[in-house]
Every structure is written in C-alpha cells, then in structure tokens.
Design a protein around this motif. Sequence first.
Motif, mmCIF file in Angstrom:
data_model
loop_
_atom_site.group_PDB
_atom_site.id
_atom_site.type_symbol
_atom_site.label_atom_id
_atom_site.label_comp_id
_atom_site.label_asym_id
_atom_site.label_seq_id
_atom_site.Cartn_x
_atom_site.Cartn_y
_atom_site.Cartn_z
ATOM 1 N N MET A 2 14.335 -12.459 -14.282
ATOM 2 C CA MET A 2 14.955 -11.535 -14.063
ATOM 3 C C MET A 2 14.162 -9.721 -13.973
ATOM 4 S SD MET A 2 19.258 -10.502 -15.776
ATOM 5 C CE MET A 2 19.833 -9.470 -14.943
ATOM 6 N N ILE A 3 14.971 -9.143 -12.932
ATOM 7 C CA ILE A 3 13.734 -7.924 -12.892
ATOM 8 C C ILE A 3 15.022 -6.900 -12.976
ATOM 9 C CG2 ILE A 3 13.345 -6.186 -11.150
ATOM 10 C CD1 ILE A 3 12.588 -8.393 -9.317
ATOM 11 N N ALA A 4 13.839 -5.805 -14.170
ATOM 12 C CA ALA A 4 14.819 -4.609 -14.746
ATOM 13 C C ALA A 4 15.655 -3.489 -13.940
ATOM 14 C CB ALA A 4 13.955 -4.441 -16.248
ATOM 15 N N ALA A 5 16.481 -3.527 -14.161
ATOM 16 C CA ALA A 5 17.014 -2.615 -13.143
ATOM 17 C C ALA A 5 16.651 -0.742 -13.352
ATOM 18 C CB ALA A 5 18.370 -2.328 -13.807
ATOM 19 N N ASN A 6 16.114 -0.562 -14.028
ATOM 20 C CA ASN A 6 15.567 1.006 -14.274
ATOM 21 C C ASN A 6 14.110 0.610 -15.064
ATOM 22 O OD1 ASN A 6 17.124 2.811 -13.089
ATOM 23 N ND2 ASN A 6 18.004 2.097 -15.081
ATOM 24 N N PRO A 7 12.560 0.116 -13.912
ATOM 25 C CA PRO A 7 11.850 -0.716 -14.963
ATOM 26 C C PRO A 7 10.778 0.701 -15.106
ATOM 27 C CG PRO A 7 11.195 -0.882 -12.501
ATOM 28 C CD PRO A 7 12.604 -0.504 -12.842
ATOM 29 N N GLU A 8 9.818 0.810 -15.869
ATOM 30 C CA GLU A 8 9.292 1.627 -16.202
ATOM 31 C C GLU A 8 8.331 2.079 -15.694
ATOM 32 O OE1 GLU A 8 8.590 4.657 -18.917
ATOM 33 O OE2 GLU A 8 10.645 3.151 -19.602
ATOM 34 N N PRO A 9 8.021 3.872 -14.787
ATOM 35 C CA PRO A 9 7.476 4.816 -14.229
ATOM 36 C C PRO A 9 5.903 4.306 -14.301
ATOM 37 C CG PRO A 9 8.949 5.888 -14.750
ATOM 38 C CD PRO A 9 8.703 4.446 -15.752
ATOM 39 N N ARG A 10 5.544 3.820 -12.557
ATOM 40 C CA ARG A 10 3.833 3.501 -13.380
ATOM 41 C C ARG A 10 2.632 4.615 -12.729
ATOM 42 N NH1 ARG A 10 1.932 -2.462 -10.589
ATOM 43 N NH2 ARG A 10 0.371 -2.453 -13.000
ATOM 44 N N TRP A 11 2.805 5.231 -13.904
ATOM 45 C CA TRP A 11 1.784 6.611 -14.350
ATOM 46 C C TRP A 11 1.049 6.801 -13.892
ATOM 47 C CZ3 TRP A 11 4.874 10.638 -14.434
ATOM 48 C CH2 TRP A 11 6.018 10.569 -14.939
ATOM 49 N N PHE A 12 0.196 8.004 -13.383
ATOM 50 C CA PHE A 12 -1.098 7.954 -13.161
ATOM 51 C C PHE A 12 -2.196 8.908 -13.301
ATOM 52 C CE2 PHE A 12 1.076 7.990 -9.140
ATOM 53 C CZ PHE A 12 -0.069 9.078 -8.629
ATOM 54 N N LYS A 13 -3.301 9.225 -13.077
ATOM 55 C CA LYS A 13 -3.959 10.472 -13.117
ATOM 56 C C LYS A 13 -5.047 10.677 -11.875
ATOM 57 C CE LYS A 13 -4.420 10.572 -17.796
ATOM 58 N NZ LYS A 13 -5.264 11.019 -19.366
ATOM 59 N N SER A 14 -4.780 11.324 -11.540
ATOM 60 C CA SER A 14 -5.612 12.030 -10.846
ATOM 61 C C SER A 14 -6.953 11.834 -10.378
ATOM 62 C CB SER A 14 -5.299 13.843 -9.959
ATOM 63 O OG SER A 14 -6.605 14.162 -9.126
ATOM 64 N N SER A 15 -7.848 11.117 -9.536
ATOM 65 C CA SER A 15 -9.349 10.985 -9.589
ATOM 66 C C SER A 15 -10.073 12.721 -9.604
ATOM 67 C CB SER A 15 -9.629 10.491 -8.794
ATOM 68 O OG SER A 15 -9.368 11.463 -7.251
ATOM 69 N N TYR A 16 -9.173 13.745 -9.904
ATOM 70 C CA TYR A 16 -10.147 14.399 -9.851
ATOM 71 C C TYR A 16 -9.404 15.400 -11.368
ATOM 72 C CZ TYR A 16 -10.864 15.669 -4.767
ATOM 73 O OH TYR A 16 -11.280 14.964 -3.582
ATOM 74 N N SER A 17 -9.187 14.855 -12.044
ATOM 75 C CA SER A 17 -8.395 15.246 -13.586
ATOM 76 C C SER A 17 -9.915 15.541 -14.164
ATOM 77 C CB SER A 17 -7.600 14.441 -14.349
ATOM 78 O OG SER A 17 -6.512 14.328 -13.402
ATOM 79 N N GLY A 18 -9.910 16.230 -15.563
ATOM 80 C CA GLY A 18 -10.959 16.209 -15.880
ATOM 81 C C GLY A 18 -11.425 15.647 -17.153
ATOM 82 N N GLY A 19 -12.417 14.954 -17.393
ATOM 83 C CA GLY A 19 -12.413 14.071 -18.640
ATOM 84 C C GLY A 19 -12.484 14.218 -19.716
ATOM 85 N N SER A 20 -11.900 15.344 -19.975
ATOM 86 C CA SER A 20 -12.101 15.853 -21.855
ATOM 87 C C SER A 20 -10.782 15.361 -22.489
ATOM 88 C CB SER A 20 -12.462 17.432 -21.870
ATOM 89 O OG SER A 20 -11.017 17.671 -21.328
ATOM 90 N N GLY A 21 -9.627 15.430 -21.115
ATOM 91 C CA GLY A 21 -8.336 14.671 -21.771
ATOM 92 C C GLY A 21 -7.425 16.199 -22.003
ATOM 93 N N THR A 22 -8.039 17.582 -21.756
ATOM 94 C CA THR A 22 -7.153 18.587 -21.680
ATOM 95 C C THR A 22 -6.282 19.121 -21.026
ATOM 96 O OG1 THR A 22 -9.078 19.834 -22.077
ATOM 97 C CG2 THR A 22 -8.945 18.956 -23.399
ATOM 98 N N GLU A 23 -6.422 18.381 -19.246
ATOM 99 C CA GLU A 23 -5.829 19.632 -19.032
ATOM 100 C C GLU A 23 -5.417 17.744 -17.963
ATOM 101 O OE1 GLU A 23 -9.801 18.943 -17.528
ATOM 102 O OE2 GLU A 23 -9.306 20.398 -18.968
#
Length: 65
Positions: free
Chosen positions: A1-22
């Motif tokens: 059975m599939i959940a009615a409201n599955p959690e969104p699959r979040w993704f980050k831009s390939s242009y995001s900084g590598g420091s994790g701050t922005e």
Amino acid sequence: MIAANPEPRWFKSSYSGGSGTECVECAYVSHGTSIRDSKYVDGPRIDVQARTWHRFIDSLRHGAQ
C-alpha cells in the motif's frame, strides 16, 4: 500500500557551495515545487505552483528581462 502523502524527495542544486552554509533544497510535489533552507529542514518552506516554478527556472537560464 502506498502512503497518501509520501515525504518529499529533497535535492540540492549542483551549484550549491560545498561548505554547507548556503544551500537551498527543492522537492517536486503534486502541486508544484517546495523550497526550504537546508539548515532548517523543519522550518518554513515556500510552495509554488508548477507553472510559476518553470517560469522562474527559465528566467534563470535565459536571464531575467
């Protein structure tokens, strides 16, 4: 059975900084796209309709007029 409201699959831009701050994360959802700050995953998010998101992305690709 599939959940009615599955959690969104979040993704980050390939242009995001590598420091994790922005970083912004996005997730495609049934009504369009959700956007959040990756440092505050339980914080507020912005939801936009699919058509609005596509216009935004196109303006980034081609330069806003």
